[in-house]
Design a protein around this motif. Structure first.
Motif, PDB file in Angstrom:
ATOM      1  N   ALA A   1      45.519 -27.889 -16.417  1.00 16.67           N
ATOM      2  CA  ALA A   1      44.244 -27.796 -15.684  1.00 16.67           C
ATOM      3  C   ALA A   1      44.021 -26.407 -15.090  1.00 16.67           C
ATOM      4  CB  ALA A   1      44.185 -28.861 -14.595  1.00 16.67           C
TER       5      ALA A   1
ATOM      6  N   ARG B   1      42.857 -21.780 -17.247  1.00 14.86           N
ATOM      7  CA  ARG B   1      41.911 -20.687 -17.040  1.00 14.86           C
ATOM      8  C   ARG B   1      42.515 -19.514 -16.277  1.00 14.86           C
ATOM      9  NH1 ARG B   1      36.442 -20.861 -17.487  1.00 14.86           N
ATOM     10  NH2 ARG B   1      35.374 -19.125 -16.517  1.00 14.86           N
TER      11      ARG B   1
ATOM     12  N   GLN C   1      36.008 -26.403 -15.545  1.00  8.14           N
ATOM     13  CA  GLN C   1      37.050 -25.410 -15.849  1.00  8.14           C
ATOM     14  C   GLN C   1      38.414 -26.080 -16.053  1.00  8.14           C
ATOM     15  OE1 GLN C   1      36.899 -22.313 -12.850  1.00  8.14           O
ATOM     16  NE2 GLN C   1      34.926 -21.548 -13.597  1.00  8.14           N
TER      17      GLN C   1
ATOM     18  N   ARG D   1      32.068 -27.501 -11.031  1.00  8.00           N
ATOM     19  CA  ARG D   1      32.607 -26.266 -11.606  1.00  8.00           C
ATOM     20  C   ARG D   1      34.108 -26.397 -11.851  1.00  8.00           C
ATOM     21  NH1 ARG D   1      30.664 -20.927 -12.142  1.00  8.00           N
ATOM     22  NH2 ARG D   1      32.356 -19.420 -11.850  1.00  8.00           N
ATOM     23  N   VAL D   2      34.807 -26.966 -10.852  1.00 11.33           N
ATOM     24  CA  VAL D   2      36.252 -27.162 -11.014  1.00 11.33           C
ATOM     25  C   VAL D   2      36.529 -28.122 -12.170  1.00 11.33           C
ATOM     26  CG1 VAL D   2      38.333 -28.134  -9.963  1.00 11.33           C
ATOM     27  CG2 VAL D   2      36.849 -26.649  -8.599  1.00 11.33           C
ATOM     28  N   LEU D   3      35.795 -29.229 -12.222  1.00 14.20           N
ATOM     29  CA  LEU D   3      36.018 -30.222 -13.278  1.00 14.20           C
ATOM     30  C   LEU D   3      35.816 -29.600 -14.662  1.00 14.20           C
ATOM     31  CD1 LEU D   3      34.171 -33.312 -11.748  1.00 14.20           C
ATOM     32  CD2 LEU D   3      36.622 -33.180 -12.250  1.00 14.20           C
TER      33      LEU D   3
ATOM     34  N   PHE E   1      41.290 -28.456  -5.076  1.00  5.40           N
ATOM     35  CA  PHE E   1      40.881 -29.713  -5.713  1.00  5.40           C
ATOM     36  C   PHE E   1      42.104 -30.460  -6.251  1.00  5.40           C
ATOM     37  CE2 PHE E   1      39.051 -32.417  -8.992  1.00  5.40           C
ATOM     38  CZ  PHE E   1      37.843 -32.817  -8.458  1.00  5.40           C
ATOM     39  N   LEU E   2      42.973 -29.741  -6.927  1.00  7.90           N
ATOM     40  CA  LEU E   2      44.160 -30.366  -7.523  1.00  7.90           C
ATOM     41  C   LEU E   2      45.112 -30.883  -6.438  1.00  7.90           C
ATOM     42  CD1 LEU E   2      44.662 -27.768 -10.401  1.00  7.90           C
ATOM     43  CD2 LEU E   2      43.888 -30.141 -10.671  1.00  7.90           C
TER      44      LEU E   2
ATOM     45  N   LEU F   1      42.205 -35.914 -12.073  1.00  4.61           N
ATOM     46  CA  LEU F   1      41.024 -35.306 -11.451  1.00  4.61           C
ATOM     47  C   LEU F   1      40.212 -36.358 -10.684  1.00  4.61           C
ATOM     48  CD1 LEU F   1      40.092 -32.954 -14.427  1.00  4.61           C
ATOM     49  CD2 LEU F   1      40.998 -32.223 -12.214  1.00  4.61           C
TER      50      LEU F   1
ATOM     51  N   ALA G   1      41.344 -36.835  -7.161  1.00  6.21           N
ATOM     52  CA  ALA G   1      40.867 -35.816  -6.219  1.00  6.21           C
ATOM     53  C   ALA G   1      39.446 -36.125  -5.727  1.00  6.21           C
ATOM     54  CB  ALA G   1      40.904 -34.439  -6.876  1.00  6.21           C
ATOM     55  N   LEU G   2      38.681 -36.816  -6.558  1.00  5.51           N
ATOM     56  CA  LEU G   2      37.267 -37.069  -6.233  1.00  5.51           C
ATOM     57  C   LEU G   2      37.055 -38.289  -5.357  1.00  5.51           C
ATOM     58  CD1 LEU G   2      35.280 -36.541  -9.559  1.00  5.51           C
ATOM     59  CD2 LEU G   2      34.939 -35.318  -7.398  1.00  5.51           C
TER      60      LEU G   2
ATOM     61  N   ALA H   1      39.926 -24.521  -7.527  1.00 10.13           N
ATOM     62  CA  ALA H   1      40.707 -25.371  -8.436  1.00 10.13           C
ATOM     63  C   ALA H   1      41.983 -25.852  -7.751  1.00 10.13           C
ATOM     64  CB  ALA H   1      41.042 -24.605  -9.720  1.00 10.13           C
TER      65      ALA H   1
ATOM     66  N   ARG I   1      47.955 -40.824   0.269  1.00  9.62           N
ATOM     67  CA  ARG I   1      46.810 -41.325   1.044  1.00  9.62           C
ATOM     68  C   ARG I   1      47.312 -42.279   2.102  1.00  9.62           C
ATOM     69  NH1 ARG I   1      42.401 -41.266  -3.096  1.00  9.62           N
ATOM     70  NH2 ARG I   1      43.129 -39.405  -4.090  1.00  9.62           N
TER      71      ARG I   1
ATOM     72  N   GLY J   1      34.003 -38.379  -2.662  1.00  9.82           N
ATOM     73  CA  GLY J   1      33.749 -37.745  -1.379  1.00  9.82           C
ATOM     74  C   GLY J   1      34.696 -36.589  -1.107  1.00  9.82           C
ATOM     75  N   GLY J   2      34.397 -35.872  -0.032  1.00  6.48           N
ATOM     76  CA  GLY J   2      35.298 -34.801   0.410  1.00  6.48           C
ATOM     77  C   GLY J   2      35.142 -33.500  -0.351  1.00  6.48           C
ATOM     78  N   VAL J   3      34.186 -33.450  -1.289  1.00  6.64           N
ATOM     79  CA  VAL J   3      33.969 -32.218  -2.049  1.00  6.64           C
ATOM     80  C   VAL J   3      32.482 -31.983  -2.221  1.00  6.64           C
ATOM     81  CG1 VAL J   3      36.101 -32.047  -3.394  1.00  6.64           C
ATOM     82  CG2 VAL J   3      34.309 -33.635  -4.124  1.00  6.64           C
TER      83      VAL J   3
ATOM     84  N   ARG K   1      44.235 -32.121  -3.620  1.00  6.00           N
ATOM     85  CA  ARG K   1      43.688 -33.393  -3.134  1.00  6.00           C
ATOM     86  C   ARG K   1      44.199 -34.572  -3.965  1.00  6.00           C
ATOM     87  NH1 ARG K   1      39.058 -34.278  -0.347  1.00  6.00           N
ATOM     88  NH2 ARG K   1      38.442 -35.867  -1.858  1.00  6.00           N
ATOM     89  N   ALA K   2      44.339 -34.329  -5.278  1.00 11.46           N
ATOM     90  CA  ALA K   2      44.812 -35.406  -6.157  1.00 11.46           C
ATOM     91  C   ALA K   2      46.281 -35.727  -5.898  1.00 11.46           C
ATOM     92  CB  ALA K   2      44.612 -35.001  -7.614  1.00 11.46           C
TER      93      ALA K   2
ATOM     94  N   GLU L   1      30.577 -27.498  -6.377  1.00  8.07           N
ATOM     95  CA  GLU L   1      31.913 -26.909  -6.524  1.00  8.07           C
ATOM     96  C   GLU L   1      32.811 -27.827  -7.351  1.00  8.07           C
ATOM     97  OE1 GLU L   1      33.863 -24.823  -3.182  1.00  8.07           O
ATOM     98  OE2 GLU L   1      35.569 -26.143  -3.583  1.00  8.07           O
ATOM     99  N   ALA L   2      32.739 -29.133  -7.071  1.00  4.11           N
ATOM    100  CA  ALA L   2      33.559 -30.086  -7.828  1.00  4.11           C
ATOM    101  C   ALA L   2      33.224 -30.017  -9.314  1.00  4.11           C
ATOM    102  CB  ALA L   2      33.340 -31.494  -7.298  1.00  4.11           C
TER     103      ALA L   2
END
Lengths: 197, 197
Positions: free
Chosen positions: B161, B164, A160, A156-158, B189-190, A190, A193-194, B186, B197, A147-149, B192-193, A153-154
């Motif tokens: 990560a 790129r 790359q 594409r980030v994953l 996203f990173l 990663l 983050a998901l 990117a 929490r 969640g949260g993404v 978030r990880a 987009e997620a």
């Protein structure tokens, strides 16, 4: 006796082209070379591939599609939860590329030349793979575990962010003793983050 | 009148070497070429760099150190919170590499040849940069904003990560219209990880 033109399929021509490339490198694999390897006239080959460029494009596409098809099985596999599917998909991509690079380095280098010539085919391949990742992320969002993404987009980030484990420019690093540990650390990071919080 | 050997410093020799490389490409920049450019005897240059290999190693190290030094300022900047420091650090690295590649593509290509010859220097550079990232992650853990990951491992993942956006093998992608959006996605996203929490 040489096979007759009637027995010729696009698939047989592409197999022969790969064999010509394997033996002679990327400068070769003209339509005439391939026709000679098959024992047919170059006219017969031209019926399937109108130019040398079309033949080279088809052969790199076939090579890339093998990976895409292999990975599609994981995307479809509802028996694995989305997190497992994501881990397995990334591991299978890394393994497929590492195998291609390691088993036959010269053919791999040849395919890299072909990839350089066929940017559109490579871009389509990347788009297909990213689309597969997107479907796994969507499955995770539907299941309430990711969640949260935005899935696109997620994805594409994953794709790359894991380039180190599938982009041919890193092929030299894939046999390092640290490669598998780096891969696992990247995937776990990663996934953090998901996950929904 | 040519400058006397007494005025020669390692720094002046390295500047002249860069200039020789810029003009003549990576095959050049022998000690004799550099001595001629400086108007001194090659013996004077040898007093600072005993071999051509040592000179080439020093010139690539100096080039890489410029980036490391620029980024160290961000690591030390306690006025920025750790998340901002991480964002700014990654953006500054991307910007520095993109500037080097874009402003003078031929010199950049030359430095890539030197980097290929000096794997140990490049590995040391990557280690320094990863060490800087580790200190930012540690600062975030101390501040209670980052958590759940070992800083050293997180730093290694973050560096790899984001390849790129700093690895020269992607230099061709840095001018694409999508590059800045991909970079921001990117980094977010990173982050978030990394967040607790």
């Amino acid at each position: 006796m040489a096979p007759t033109p009637e027995t010729l399929t696009a698939e047989r021509i592409l197999e022969a082209t790969e064999e010509v490339l394997r033996r002679h490198g990327p400068a070769k694999a003209t339509v005439v070379d391939v026709a000679r390897a098959l024992g047919v006239s170059h006219g017969s080959v031209y019926r399937h591939f109108r130019t040398k460029a079309a033949l080279r494009e088809a052969v790199i596409k076939r090579w890339l599609d093998r990976t895409t098809d292999e990975l599609a099985v994981i995307v479809e596999d509802g028996t694995r939860d989305p997190e497992t599917r994501l881990r397995d998909w990334l591991a299978a991509l890394f393994e497929a590329k590492r195998r291609k690079a390691g088993d036959d380095p010269e053919l791999f280098a040849t395919y890299m030349v072909l990839a350089g010539e066929n940017g559109t085919v490579v871009a389509g391949h990347v788009e297909e793979l990213t689309g597969q990742l997107e479907r796994i992320v969507e499955a995770g969002v539907s299941a309430g575990v990711f969640g949260g993404v935005a899935p696109a987009e997620a994805a594409r980030v994953l794709f790359q962010a894991t380039g180190r484990f599938h982009d041919p420019c890193y092929a030299g690093e894939w046999t390092l003793p640290s490669a598998d540990g780096d891969f696992r650390a990247a995937v776990e990071f990663l996934l953090r983050a998901l996950r929904v919080r």
